[in-house]
Scaffold this active site. Structure first.
Site, PDB file in Angstrom:
ATOM      1  N   LYS A  94       0.753  -1.222  -0.044  1.00 49.10           N
ATOM      2  CA  LYS A  94       0.076   0.168   0.072  1.00 49.10           C
ATOM      3  C   LYS A  94       0.819   1.286  -0.177  1.00 49.10           C
ATOM      4  O   LYS A  94       1.900   1.403   0.285  1.00 49.10           O
ATOM      5  CB  LYS A  94      -0.856  -0.020   1.208  1.00 49.10           C
ATOM      6  CG  LYS A  94      -1.891  -1.328   1.223  1.00 49.10           C
ATOM      7  CD  LYS A  94      -2.731  -1.206   2.400  1.00 49.10           C
ATOM      8  CE  LYS A  94      -3.804  -2.398   2.148  1.00 49.10           C
ATOM      9  NZ  LYS A  94      -4.859  -2.473   3.357  1.00 49.10           N
ATOM     10  N   GLU A 149      -8.129 -11.332  -8.745  1.00 50.17           N
ATOM     11  CA  GLU A 149      -7.156 -10.170  -8.449  1.00 50.17           C
ATOM     12  C   GLU A 149      -6.044 -10.243  -9.415  1.00 50.17           C
ATOM     13  O   GLU A 149      -5.426  -8.955  -9.806  1.00 50.17           O
ATOM     14  CB  GLU A 149      -6.853 -10.126  -6.781  1.00 50.17           C
ATOM     15  CG  GLU A 149      -8.055  -9.924  -6.059  1.00 50.17           C
ATOM     16  CD  GLU A 149      -7.735  -9.831  -4.516  1.00 50.17           C
ATOM     17  OE1 GLU A 149      -6.483  -9.926  -3.937  1.00 50.17           O
ATOM     18  OE2 GLU A 149      -8.606  -9.819  -3.811  1.00 50.17           O
ATOM     19  N   HIS A 164      -1.952  -5.826   1.298  1.00 54.16           N
ATOM     20  CA  HIS A 164      -2.826  -6.433   0.843  1.00 54.16           C
ATOM     21  C   HIS A 164      -2.466  -7.741   0.216  1.00 54.16           C
ATOM     22  O   HIS A 164      -1.308  -8.108  -0.431  1.00 54.16           O
ATOM     23  CB  HIS A 164      -3.636  -6.069  -0.330  1.00 54.16           C
ATOM     24  CG  HIS A 164      -4.747  -6.804  -1.077  1.00 54.16           C
ATOM     25  ND1 HIS A 164      -5.864  -7.062  -0.608  1.00 54.16           N
ATOM     26  CD2 HIS A 164      -4.462  -7.559  -2.132  1.00 54.16           C
ATOM     27  CE1 HIS A 164      -6.564  -8.029  -1.038  1.00 54.16           C
ATOM     28  NE2 HIS A 164      -5.756  -8.334  -2.203  1.00 54.16           N
TER      29      HIS A 164
END
Ligand code: UDP
Ligand code: MG
Length: 134
Positions: free
Chosen positions: A9, A126, A115
């Site tokens: 992130k 994803e 994540h």
């Protein structure tokens, strides 16, 4: 071989913790087979975080996740989906034990550094979302 989608992130990039976290993935002998930096926008976050998009904290998540580049990765290894969740630690920083990435470096649940996909099925969704058909 199983694979998972991992994303560092923006706070991880800003705090200079990319190397620390990538090193932990490598020390575990998981293989990073693709990696790129990218800037996310709200539409892709609404898709990626559909399960929390109606939560009161979601606008804050969008603000944080669009505040700078993220590092997107495909990571491979045996049981890598659960294996990466184990080295990340639980979502809530206060529940994350020392020795996990979140336990060692996060003091905020919205900015919990990393994540990782929560199932083999979601990992493939994803990976497709962020890397296309690879
Ligand atoms: N999140 C939060 N508060 C919560 C739950 C989640 O700020 O009570 C944020 C947190 O940054 C988390 C992300 O929303 O990483 C996605 O939530 P999820 O339940 O998928 O957690 P994860 O899979 O990242 O552990
Ligand atoms: Mg999740």
């Amino acid at each position: 071989m199983e694979r998972t989608y991992i994303m560092l992130k923006p706070e991880t990039v800003k705090r200079g913790l990319m190397g620390e976290i990538i090193s932990r993935i490598e020390r575990k002998q998981f293989k990073i087979t693709s990696m790129k930096m990218m800037i996310l926008d709200e539409p892709i976050l609404r898709e990626h975080y559909a399960h929390i998009a109606d939560k009161p904290f979601f606008p804050e998540i969008v603000a944080n996740m669009t505040s700078g580049p993220v590092v997107a990765m495909i990571v491979e290894g045996e049981d890598v989906v659960q294996g990466m969740r184990n080295i990340m630690g639980p979502t809530k920083w206060l529940e994350a034990p020392a020795g996990t990435i979140r336990g060692d470096f996060a003091n905020n649940t919205g900015m919990n550094l990393i994540h990782g996909s929560d199932s083999v099925e979601n990992a493939e969704i994803e990976i497709k979302r962020f890397f296309g058909n690879v």
